[in-house]
Design an enzyme around this catalytic site. Structure first.
Site, short mmCIF file in Angstrom:
data_model
loop_
_atom_site.label_atom_id
_atom_site.label_comp_id
_atom_site.label_asym_id
_atom_site.label_seq_id
_atom_site.Cartn_x
_atom_site.Cartn_y
_atom_site.Cartn_z
N THR A 94 0.87 -1.18 0.00
CA THR A 94 0.00 0.00 0.00
C THR A 94 0.90 1.23 0.00
OG1 THR A 94 -1.65 -1.19 1.28
CG2 THR A 94 -1.84 1.20 1.23
N LYS A 166 -7.65 1.79 -3.23
CA LYS A 166 -7.34 1.40 -1.84
C LYS A 166 -7.48 2.62 -0.91
CE LYS A 166 -5.17 -0.95 1.55
NZ LYS A 166 -5.65 -2.15 2.19
N LYS A 241 -1.69 5.22 8.50
CA LYS A 241 -0.86 5.26 7.28
C LYS A 241 -1.75 5.43 6.04
CE LYS A 241 1.65 2.34 4.12
NZ LYS A 241 2.07 1.02 3.70
P1 NAD Z 1 5.92 -6.00 7.33
O1 NAD Z 1 6.66 -4.87 7.93
O2 NAD Z 1 5.46 -7.14 8.20
O3 NAD Z 1 6.78 -6.64 6.13
C1 NAD Z 1 7.58 -5.92 5.24
C2 NAD Z 1 8.78 -6.80 4.87
O4 NAD Z 1 9.51 -6.16 3.82
C3 NAD Z 1 9.75 -7.01 6.03
O5 NAD Z 1 9.98 -8.42 6.19
C4 NAD Z 1 11.02 -6.26 5.60
O6 NAD Z 1 12.21 -6.87 6.05
C5 NAD Z 1 10.89 -6.35 4.10
N1 NAD Z 1 11.63 -5.33 3.34
C6 NAD Z 1 11.65 -3.98 3.54
N2 NAD Z 1 12.38 -3.38 2.59
C7 NAD Z 1 12.87 -4.37 1.79
C8 NAD Z 1 13.68 -4.39 0.61
N3 NAD Z 1 14.16 -3.26 0.08
N4 NAD Z 1 13.96 -5.58 0.06
C9 NAD Z 1 13.47 -6.73 0.58
N5 NAD Z 1 12.69 -6.78 1.68
C10 NAD Z 1 12.39 -5.62 2.27
O7 NAD Z 1 4.65 -5.34 6.58
P2 NAD Z 1 3.26 -6.07 6.17
O8 NAD Z 1 2.30 -6.01 7.31
O9 NAD Z 1 3.56 -7.37 5.51
O10 NAD Z 1 2.72 -5.02 5.10
C11 NAD Z 1 3.28 -4.92 3.79
C12 NAD Z 1 2.44 -3.97 2.97
O11 NAD Z 1 1.08 -4.43 2.94
C13 NAD Z 1 2.38 -2.54 3.57
O12 NAD Z 1 2.44 -1.61 2.51
C14 NAD Z 1 1.04 -2.50 4.27
O13 NAD Z 1 0.50 -1.19 4.35
C15 NAD Z 1 0.21 -3.40 3.37
N6 NAD Z 1 -0.95 -4.05 4.02
C16 NAD Z 1 -0.82 -4.61 5.25
C17 NAD Z 1 -1.93 -5.21 5.84
C18 NAD Z 1 -1.81 -5.85 7.21
O14 NAD Z 1 -2.85 -6.15 7.81
N7 NAD Z 1 -0.61 -6.11 7.71
C19 NAD Z 1 -3.16 -5.22 5.18
C20 NAD Z 1 -3.25 -4.67 3.91
C21 NAD Z 1 -2.13 -4.07 3.33
#
Ligand code: NAD
Length: 290
Positions: A94, A166, A241
């Protein structure tokens, strides 16, 4: 079977990648945190994002925010240059509309913005909804894979349209949740029971997802986070966010959104007061105190 690179294996990315492995695809994964890669058994662990993208027909990213996405695709040794010319690149994070459009324009590959709704439970169960912006042909190519991680994939229009959908959807969600919380607090002051308000509003014009699926007070909807002390679910910090992205897009587009701005202000205060780790429906406690 498709050859897939998957980058970003956090709360969302890991279960999504697991579903692609389960569906029989050859998946190469990469995350900056090496331990995160252990969460996808059956996938090949790559040494870099570029290595995961090499030879891939499809590359997925699930990263925290716009700057990570821009860097991962367009930075030195980025995914756009490292992936085959015919690859379809799909960012499910997102992020802001402007970054999604910039990566689509500057990457030199078919690029789709495909954020999701459904949270960690939806990612685990393979029931996410994907909202997708970008080229129609690229969407058609990746749709079967999206439906192995989700139950709906909607092509919303050109680059950035998925992120726009979204942002708009989650702003609506924040506003309906806040006004539902206010209605329950008003009911308390007026001596009306939670159940009575629920029974009326769920069959009347006050009905919404925030009320009937995610009721912010315990009782009427047994599965809602209100019944487990507001353990998320969908955390207030993620809602903040998403509201920031929606209102940022509104400002860039020159639109003033009074309700959206107010929702942002309320969730910002809730997070500042320590509510960030709670489910976003937990804001009812703060509403009650004000
Ligand atoms: P998270 O922080 O759990 O996971 C992100 C991962 O990306 C981490 O493991 C981190 O090490 C990795 N990362 C960061 N930069 C990197 C790079 N340059 N190369 C490789 N890996 C890298 O986040 P999440 O909860 O999985 O959310 C991910 C996305 O999904 C966000 O944009 C969030 O807004 C969106 N989202 C989350 C949810 C939710 O409920 N968690 C729901 C809908 C959307």
């Amino acid at each position: 079977m498709a050859r897939i690179g998957f980058i970003g294996l956090g709360n969302m990315g890991a279960p999504m990648a697991r579903n692609l492995v389960k569906a029989g695809h050859a998946v190469a994964v990469f995350d900056l945190a090496p331990a995160a890669m252990q969460a996808v058994p059956g996938a090949a662990q790559a040494v870099s994002a570029a290595a995961a993208a090499q030879g891939a027909e499809f590359v997925f990213t699930m990263l925290p925010a716009g700057e990570h996405v821009r860097d991962a695709y367009l930075g030195a040794g980025g995914l756009a240059a490292a992936s085959p010319a015919g690859a379809v690149l799909v960012d499910c994070s997102t992020i802001d509309v402007a970054t999604a459009r910039a990566v689509a324009e500057q990457g030199g590959r078919a690029f789709l913005d495909a954020p999701v709704s459904g949270g960690v439970m939806g990612a685990e169960a393979g029931t996410l909804t994907f909202m997708v912006g970008g080229d129609a042909e690229a969407f058609a190519a990746v749709e079967p894979l999206l439906l192995q991680m989700g139950r709906a994939a909607i092509h919303c229009g050109a680059a950035g349209a998925g992120q726009a959908a979204k942002a708009c959807n989650n702003m609506m969600l924040a506003a309906t949740m806040l006004v539902t919380c206010e209605a329950f607090v008003l009911a308390e002051k007026l001596g009306l029971s939670h159940q009575a308000l629920f029974d009326v509003a769920s069959r009347s014009s006050g009905q919404s997802w925030s009320l009937t699926t995610y009721c912010p007070v315990p009782g009427p909807v047994p599965g809602s986070p209100a019944n487990r002390d507001y353990v998320p679910g969908f955390s207030a910090s993620l809602m903040l966010k998403d509201l920031g992205l929606a209102l940022g897009a509104a400002r860039a587009a020159g639109v003033e959104l009074g309700v959206g701005e107010k929702a942002l202000e309320i969730y910002r205060r809730f997070v500042e007061e320590g509510g960030g780790g709670k489910d976003f429906s937990g804001v009812v406690g703060m509403v009650r105190q004000t």
